[in-house]
Design an enzyme around this catalytic site. Sequence first.
Site, mmCIF file in Angstrom:
data_model
loop_
_atom_site.group_PDB
_atom_site.id
_atom_site.type_symbol
_atom_site.label_atom_id
_atom_site.label_comp_id
_atom_site.label_asym_id
_atom_site.label_seq_id
_atom_site.Cartn_x
_atom_site.Cartn_y
_atom_site.Cartn_z
ATOM 1 N N HIS A 11 -2.689 6.519 5.568
ATOM 2 C CA HIS A 11 -2.921 5.333 6.126
ATOM 3 C C HIS A 11 -1.548 4.621 6.282
ATOM 4 O O HIS A 11 -0.583 4.725 5.402
ATOM 5 C CB HIS A 11 -3.738 4.505 5.495
ATOM 6 N N GLU A 13 0.904 1.019 5.869
ATOM 7 C CA GLU A 13 0.996 0.107 4.543
ATOM 8 C C GLU A 13 -0.082 -0.724 4.702
ATOM 9 O O GLU A 13 -0.473 -1.412 5.863
ATOM 10 C CB GLU A 13 2.405 -0.875 5.067
ATOM 11 N N ASN A 17 -0.114 -2.517 -0.863
ATOM 12 C CA ASN A 17 1.095 -1.457 -0.770
ATOM 13 C C ASN A 17 2.199 -2.704 -0.536
ATOM 14 O O ASN A 17 3.256 -2.438 -1.225
ATOM 15 C CB ASN A 17 1.224 -0.522 0.439
ATOM 16 N N ARG A 62 -8.620 0.901 5.227
ATOM 17 C CA ARG A 62 -7.232 0.912 5.492
ATOM 18 C C ARG A 62 -6.912 2.411 6.081
ATOM 19 O O ARG A 62 -6.116 2.773 7.108
ATOM 20 C CB ARG A 62 -6.092 0.946 4.135
ATOM 21 N N GLU A 89 -8.941 7.542 -1.518
ATOM 22 C CA GLU A 89 -7.761 7.373 -2.574
ATOM 23 C C GLU A 89 -8.287 7.603 -4.074
ATOM 24 O O GLU A 89 -9.463 7.608 -4.401
ATOM 25 C CB GLU A 89 -6.834 6.250 -2.500
ATOM 26 N N ARG A 90 -7.296 8.563 -4.862
ATOM 27 C CA ARG A 90 -7.732 8.597 -5.971
ATOM 28 C C ARG A 90 -8.021 7.176 -6.672
ATOM 29 O O ARG A 90 -7.524 6.104 -6.683
ATOM 30 C CB ARG A 90 -6.378 9.170 -7.030
ATOM 31 N N TYR A 92 -7.835 4.482 -9.487
ATOM 32 C CA TYR A 92 -6.809 4.012 -10.507
ATOM 33 C C TYR A 92 -7.236 3.355 -11.785
ATOM 34 O O TYR A 92 -6.500 2.924 -12.452
ATOM 35 C CB TYR A 92 -5.647 3.237 -9.863
ATOM 36 N N LYS A 100 2.600 -3.033 -9.751
ATOM 37 C CA LYS A 100 3.272 -1.645 -10.509
ATOM 38 C C LYS A 100 4.444 -1.828 -11.025
ATOM 39 O O LYS A 100 4.461 -1.443 -12.140
ATOM 40 C CB LYS A 100 3.373 -0.821 -9.151
ATOM 41 N N ARG A 117 1.798 10.160 -11.040
ATOM 42 C CA ARG A 117 1.837 11.325 -10.537
ATOM 43 C C ARG A 117 1.581 12.421 -11.525
ATOM 44 O O ARG A 117 1.566 13.656 -11.068
ATOM 45 C CB ARG A 117 3.656 11.384 -10.049
ATOM 46 N N GLY A 185 -2.607 8.684 0.049
ATOM 47 C CA GLY A 185 -1.486 9.232 -0.593
ATOM 48 C C GLY A 185 -2.057 10.560 -1.425
ATOM 49 O O GLY A 185 -1.513 11.809 -1.685
#
Length: 250
Positions: A11, A13, A17, A62, A89-90, A92, A100, A117, A185
């Site tokens: 996707h 931004e 993000n 998104r 998405e994973r 979190y 972040k 990661r 991502g």
Amino acid sequence: MAVTKLVLVRHGESEWNRENRFTGWTDVALSEKGRAEAQQAGQLLKEEGFVFDFAYTSVLKRAIHTLWNILDQVDQQWLPVEKSWKLNERHYGALQGLDKAETAAKYGDDQVKLWRRGFAITPPDLTKDDERFPGHDPRYANLKPEELPVTESLATTIERVIPYWEEVIKPRVAQGEKVIIAAHGNSLRALVKYLDNMSEETILELNIPTAVPLVYEFDENMKPIKHYYLGNADEIAAKAAAVANQGKAK
């Protein structure tokens, strides 16, 4: 030799993000820049002559809106689309919504890199009474309790993405349909790791840029022959580097 192509797009931004916050399953909209990125991705695909038979995306707007913008540019708004949480998405966990860079300043760059990661490392869990727990969201009402994550690693993301690829998406690609997947991502990193048989160490360093079409070509046995991004190589490298730097303290 017959070659079949698959297009993967992260996707554009999102608002979070832009604010450098952990997003995960939080349903955050595209930023103005993200919408423009998605439209540019559609233009690139149009210029390369891509015409699609089917599209897949997640249940997060998104990714959905990125796909809408792409299909608008290639004039295929009518295309059949299947949405699945398995392309989300994973998750979190308790990091969702946190800045972040501030998190990196608190816990250290190395710890945040592992959370972001690391292959089998999960961020801190949510509690099920937390409003961010997906069990409170009606779009996940039909999921089994064990399917509702309180956190995820890339390894557990793979456990939902790859069966969906094998059982749902791959058969379409194998019969020659031109498919586009607009996702995230980490759900795309999960798929790329599988397609390219990447090691856990290699996937740690892989950063997928926002809204850049990634084309995979397969032979008649559905073995990847090659893959490549569409667009300016320097711009793509800069975007990937920006993704890598998101988890560092300022």
